[in-house]
Design an enzyme around this catalytic site. Structure first.
Site, PDB file in Angstrom:
ATOM      1  CB  SER A  43      -0.965  -0.001   1.190  1.00 41.72           C
ATOM      2  OG  SER A  43      -0.249   0.019   2.401  1.00 41.72           O
ATOM      3  CB  ILE A  45       0.561   5.360   3.765  1.00 42.30           C
ATOM      4  CG1 ILE A  45      -0.191   6.516   3.105  1.00 42.30           C
ATOM      5  CG2 ILE A  45       1.145   5.811   5.100  1.00 42.30           C
ATOM      6  CD1 ILE A  45      -1.413   6.980   3.863  1.00 42.30           C
ATOM      7  CB  CYS A  46       2.394   0.249   4.243  1.00 41.54           C
ATOM      8  SG  CYS A  46       0.858   0.244   5.191  1.00 41.54           S
ATOM      9  CB  THR A  47       5.278   1.296  -0.132  1.00 37.08           C
ATOM     10  OG1 THR A  47       4.554   0.070  -0.313  1.00 37.08           O
ATOM     11  CG2 THR A  47       6.528   1.270  -0.994  1.00 37.08           C
ATOM     12  CG  PHE A  50       7.963  -0.721   6.012  1.00 39.96           C
ATOM     13  CD1 PHE A  50       7.549  -0.112   7.187  1.00 39.96           C
ATOM     14  CD2 PHE A  50       7.740  -2.072   5.875  1.00 39.96           C
ATOM     15  CE1 PHE A  50       6.924  -0.837   8.197  1.00 39.96           C
ATOM     16  CE2 PHE A  50       7.122  -2.817   6.876  1.00 39.96           C
ATOM     17  CZ  PHE A  50       6.723  -2.196   8.039  1.00 39.96           C
TER      18      PHE A  50
END
Length: 155
Positions: A43, A45-47, A50
């Site tokens: 996704s 924002i998660c990418t 991280f």
């Protein structure tokens, strides 16, 4: 929502993106741990989060802290995601039983079937030193991590 400072951190065993078993209590023998829960691999924002953490690992290394990502995706999905985006830290699969670790940390959202965007800093003694959650759709800032890590200095 997420377990607060002072609580005992629930122990767990999860597989990382390469299939290696990670046991929290064993990692804590070597120093503090930061758990970074995210809703879903790949996704936006998660990418982004991280990727930013991977680019700033020195923030954690300077405090002798082990950084671990946690998501409800399978280890195969996490391997593809990590390889594609070149994340330089372990990402743990809380896939089955679905979200058990996120639930243990009060970081699971039943409505979405995924973890909240929650961060938990665990001191070497196994107690939570700090925790924080960002609103849905909102990335965490590096400053929030710096502030949370500073709680380890007062331990």
């Amino acid at each position: 929502m997420v377990l607060a400072a002072g609580h005992a951190a629930p122990d767990f065993t999860l597989s990382d993106q390469y299939g290696a078993e990670i046991v929290l209590s064993e990692l804590l023998q070597d120093g503090p741990v930061v758990l970074v829960f995210v809703p879903f691999a790949f996704s936006r924002i998660c990418t982004m989060e991280f990727g930013e953490l991977s680019g700033h690992l020195s923030l954690f290394e300077e405090c002798s802290v082990r950084l671990l990502g946690v998501t409800v995706d399978s280890e195969w999905t996490l391997r593809a995601w990590s390889d594609q985006d070149r994340f330089d830290f372990p990402i743990l699969s809380d896939f089955w039983p679905h979200g058990d670790v996120a639930r243990a940390y009060d970081a699971f959202i039943e409505r979405t079937g995924a973890a909240a965007r929650a961060t938990v800093v665990i001191a070497q003694d196994g107690r939570i030193a700090a925790s924080f959650v960002s609103d849905p759709g909102e990335a965490r800032s590096l400053e929030a991590y710096r502030e949370a890590l500073s709680a380890l200095a007062v331990q």
